[in-house]
Design a protein around this motif. Structure first.
Motif, short mmCIF file in Angstrom:
data_model
loop_
_atom_site.label_atom_id
_atom_site.label_comp_id
_atom_site.label_asym_id
_atom_site.label_seq_id
_atom_site.Cartn_x
_atom_site.Cartn_y
_atom_site.Cartn_z
N GLN A 1 7.33 0.57 -7.53
CA GLN A 1 8.18 1.60 -7.78
C GLN A 1 7.97 2.72 -6.34
O GLN A 1 8.59 3.12 -5.49
N LYS B 1 8.90 1.76 -2.98
CA LYS B 1 10.03 1.75 -2.54
C LYS B 1 10.36 2.92 -1.86
O LYS B 1 11.13 2.87 -0.68
N SER C 1 10.87 -4.90 -9.78
CA SER C 1 10.52 -3.59 -10.81
C SER C 1 11.13 -3.97 -12.21
O SER C 1 10.47 -3.23 -13.07
N GLU D 1 13.69 -3.42 -6.17
CA GLU D 1 14.31 -3.28 -7.36
C GLU D 1 14.39 -4.29 -8.58
O GLU D 1 14.00 -4.23 -9.61
#
Length: 324
Positions: A257, A260, A247, A244
């Motif tokens: 992303q 993830k 990103s 996170e």
């Protein structure tokens, strides 16, 4: 609450946790209960702590990625460099390792525990230790640094660990080639999908027919994201929060992303197929692909392939930086 009572509570509730997030929040709660019991006992014998401190967890606990069964990895950093503080926190660390073991968290085979003086130090001594590991650059020193980098404070002063991690970030800015050493230490993982897109399960032993999801699934993601976090001075400890944070940087945004959601699904699969305390610590590192339906097998295969792809991407980022 006694260690035995904590274990009974843990054993009665842990299989009821509905997600990997819930499970890890529950592990935190249990370990904090153990800490409270330990501190109460040590206070009765030796009084209150002589100075401020932080008790931190590492490994999968530090990354908030524990499975239903987990061993212990933890350390202590305390404020004052003195004989009194050293003696007090040494006893606290020993009791913590004992209490966690009694509550259902087996001792760490690698002795990464507060009971080991290597992992229980004053702030000054921790700074010296990190500087030594950073300068030595031996296989073990790099391994210890990577273990430490996953530290997350459960009790005490949060900023102590942030300060120590800054020491590592500053060293990498001065000597970027350290990242190459970190890469060499973590790049070799076991593949679980072959050239013809077939699963490559274990062929021998009690887990024959199963995929080693620790080596082939989790480690490619964990190692790659940790390396990028080190490069970009990310403070977060969990793989998901590191993704996170990374990103948010334009150069990684779109690239990371997708990984993830793959990692979240990996945590989900392990939680879904390993919910029973009757399994052994070794069992939870394997996934029997025969238990998966057709769509799940297809999805898992993609997750495993993406882990290797993420490793290749990270390697290209680090090597590319070295060539500049």
């Amino acid at each position: 609450m006694s260690y035995m009572k904590i274990k009974q509570w843990r054993d009665s509730e842990i299989e009821k946790q509905e997600s990997s997030y819930d499970l890890n929040a529950f592990h935190d709660l249990i370990m904090k209960q153990v800490f409270e019991a330990v501190l109460k006992k040590v206070k009765e014998e030796a009084g209150s702590p002589p100075c401020q401190y932080a008790w931190f967890v590492m490994g999968s606990a530090g990354r908030f990625e524990q499975a239903i069964i987990s061993d212990q990895d933890h350390g202590i950093v305390y404020e004052e460099e003195s004989e009194e503080s050293g003696r007090y926190f040494k006893n606290l660390g020993k009791e913590l390792a004992f209490g966690l073991n009694e509550a259902g968290y087996p001792y760490c085979d690698g002795n990464v525990m507060s009971s080991n003086p290597v992992w229980c130090r004053s702030k000054v001594s921790w700074n010296d230790q990190l500087a030594k590991w950073l300068n030595e650059e031996s296989f073990d020193s790099i391994r210890y640094l990577l273990i430490f980098y996953d530290a997350r404070v459960l009790e005490g002063e949060q900023e102590y660990i942030l300060h120590l991690k800054k020491h590592i970030h500053d060293a990498i800015k001065e000597k970027p080639d350290l990242l190459e050493r970190f890469l060499e230490n973590t790049i070799h993982t076991k593949k679980a999908v072959g050239f013809f897109q077939q699963f490559l399960p274990e062929t021998h032993g009690s887990h024959a027919g199963s995929i080693d999801i620790k080596q082939s699934g989790f480690l490619p993601y964990v190692n790659a994201v940790r390396l990028l976090a080190l490069k970009e001075s990310v403070k977060a400890a969990s793989t998901l929060s590191r993704i996170e944070a990374l990103s948010q940087l334009p150069k990684y945004g779109r690239e990371l992303q997708d990984y993830k959601s793959g990692f979240e699904k990996l945590l989900h699969y392990r939680h879904m197929y390993h919910k029973k305390m009757t399994e052994s610590y070794d069992d939870i590192h394997y996934l029997d692909v025969k238990e998966l339906n057709k769509n799940e097998r297809k999805e898992l295969k993609q997750i495993l392939k993406d882990g290797q792809k993420l490793q290749d991407y990270t390697q290209s980022v680090i090597k590319g930086m070295m060539r500049r």
